[in-house]
Design a protein around this motif. Sequence first.
Motif, mmCIF file in Angstrom:
data_model
loop_
_atom_site.group_PDB
_atom_site.id
_atom_site.type_symbol
_atom_site.label_atom_id
_atom_site.label_comp_id
_atom_site.label_asym_id
_atom_site.label_seq_id
_atom_site.Cartn_x
_atom_site.Cartn_y
_atom_site.Cartn_z
ATOM 1 N N UNK A 132 0.575 -11.395 3.678
ATOM 2 C CA UNK A 132 -0.340 -10.786 2.712
ATOM 3 C C UNK A 132 0.406 -9.798 1.820
ATOM 4 N N UNK A 133 -0.259 -9.428 0.737
ATOM 5 C CA UNK A 133 0.293 -8.418 -0.166
ATOM 6 C C UNK A 133 0.014 -7.041 0.429
ATOM 7 N N UNK A 134 1.014 -6.444 1.044
ATOM 8 C CA UNK A 134 0.876 -5.152 1.720
ATOM 9 C C UNK A 134 1.674 -4.096 0.973
ATOM 10 N N UNK A 135 1.069 -2.922 0.813
ATOM 11 C CA UNK A 135 1.757 -1.797 0.195
ATOM 12 C C UNK A 135 2.733 -1.213 1.222
ATOM 13 N N UNK A 136 4.031 -1.338 1.010
ATOM 14 C CA UNK A 136 4.992 -0.854 2.008
ATOM 15 C C UNK A 136 4.977 0.657 2.186
ATOM 16 N N UNK A 137 4.403 1.377 1.236
ATOM 17 C CA UNK A 137 4.358 2.834 1.322
ATOM 18 C C UNK A 137 3.065 3.349 1.954
ATOM 19 N N UNK A 138 2.149 2.434 2.244
ATOM 20 C CA UNK A 138 0.866 2.856 2.822
ATOM 21 C C UNK A 138 0.544 2.008 4.059
ATOM 22 N N UNK A 139 1.345 2.231 5.102
ATOM 23 C CA UNK A 139 1.109 1.599 6.394
ATOM 24 C C UNK A 139 0.764 2.701 7.395
ATOM 25 N N UNK A 140 -0.316 2.501 8.141
ATOM 26 C CA UNK A 140 -0.848 3.549 9.006
ATOM 27 C C UNK A 140 -1.002 3.054 10.443
ATOM 28 N N UNK A 141 -0.993 4.007 11.368
ATOM 29 C CA UNK A 141 -1.100 3.690 12.795
ATOM 30 C C UNK A 141 -2.192 4.534 13.424
ATOM 31 N N UNK A 142 -3.060 3.883 14.186
ATOM 32 C CA UNK A 142 -4.106 4.603 14.905
ATOM 33 C C UNK A 142 -4.423 3.862 16.194
ATOM 34 N N UNK A 143 -5.025 4.570 17.131
ATOM 35 C CA UNK A 143 -5.415 3.947 18.386
ATOM 36 C C UNK A 143 -6.242 4.911 19.205
ATOM 37 N N UNK A 144 -6.945 4.373 20.189
ATOM 38 C CA UNK A 144 -7.815 5.204 21.012
ATOM 39 C C UNK A 144 -7.420 5.132 22.479
ATOM 40 N N UNK A 145 -7.499 6.268 23.174
ATOM 41 C CA UNK A 145 -7.200 6.364 24.598
ATOM 42 C C UNK A 145 -5.794 5.834 24.876
#
Length: 247
Positions: A132-145
Amino acid sequence: MFSRACLVFALALVLCPAIAIAADAPATGFIDKTFKNADGTTSPYVVFVPKDYDGKKEYPVILFLHGAGETKTEKKGGKLPVEVGLGPAIKKREKDFPFLVVIPRAEGFGWGAESPNAKRALAMLDEVAKEYKVDPKRQYLTGLSMGGMGTWSIATAAPDRFAAIAPVCGRGDPKAAEKLKNLPVWAFHGDADTAVKVEGSREMIEAIKKAGGSPKYTEYPKVGHNSWDAAYGTGDLYTWLLEQKTK
């Protein structure tokens, strides 16, 4: 007289361009994917594709790490990663959710940076970035527990990989906070959490501040382990993420 064959041909000329356009339009919504591991096995994961995705402009992307309850095990039953945390939050705003989202499933417990689960998740993210067309400068990480712990761990191991992180009801290593001082962080936790003590987030936030960072922290009073519904239901979180970019 205009023959039936001519009529069919004329209709085909009119309809075929529309059919071609529809066929070329990227699929959107929650899409099941399969990742091929180096040993020949496969691992399923899910990608959320925004409704307005057309393959022309670059989109920000979120890697979401689920909790222990959604881990793939030999036992049948249990919820899937898309059913807890970020997935339900996306469904409530699916028409205008602006992020591509990668949702892997752990095969065995733990998202530690050196674990097979973490390495596979990052490889899935790389795979999506190629497809896909992904912005290389706007990649984020999240998670729970368990995923919140993984978020802290992966970010500590590779602090320049993501533009921002949002760990929810997790804990990390305060001794490694120096590595996170320049990374935008917004952590969430409930102060009545008995599964992962709230001190897990408090200590990380304070350690980052002492190292010179400026993390954001939201603590929910009288909220137990499930602080993720409130966290991922926070509209400002997504606005804040979009404002963060890597250099």
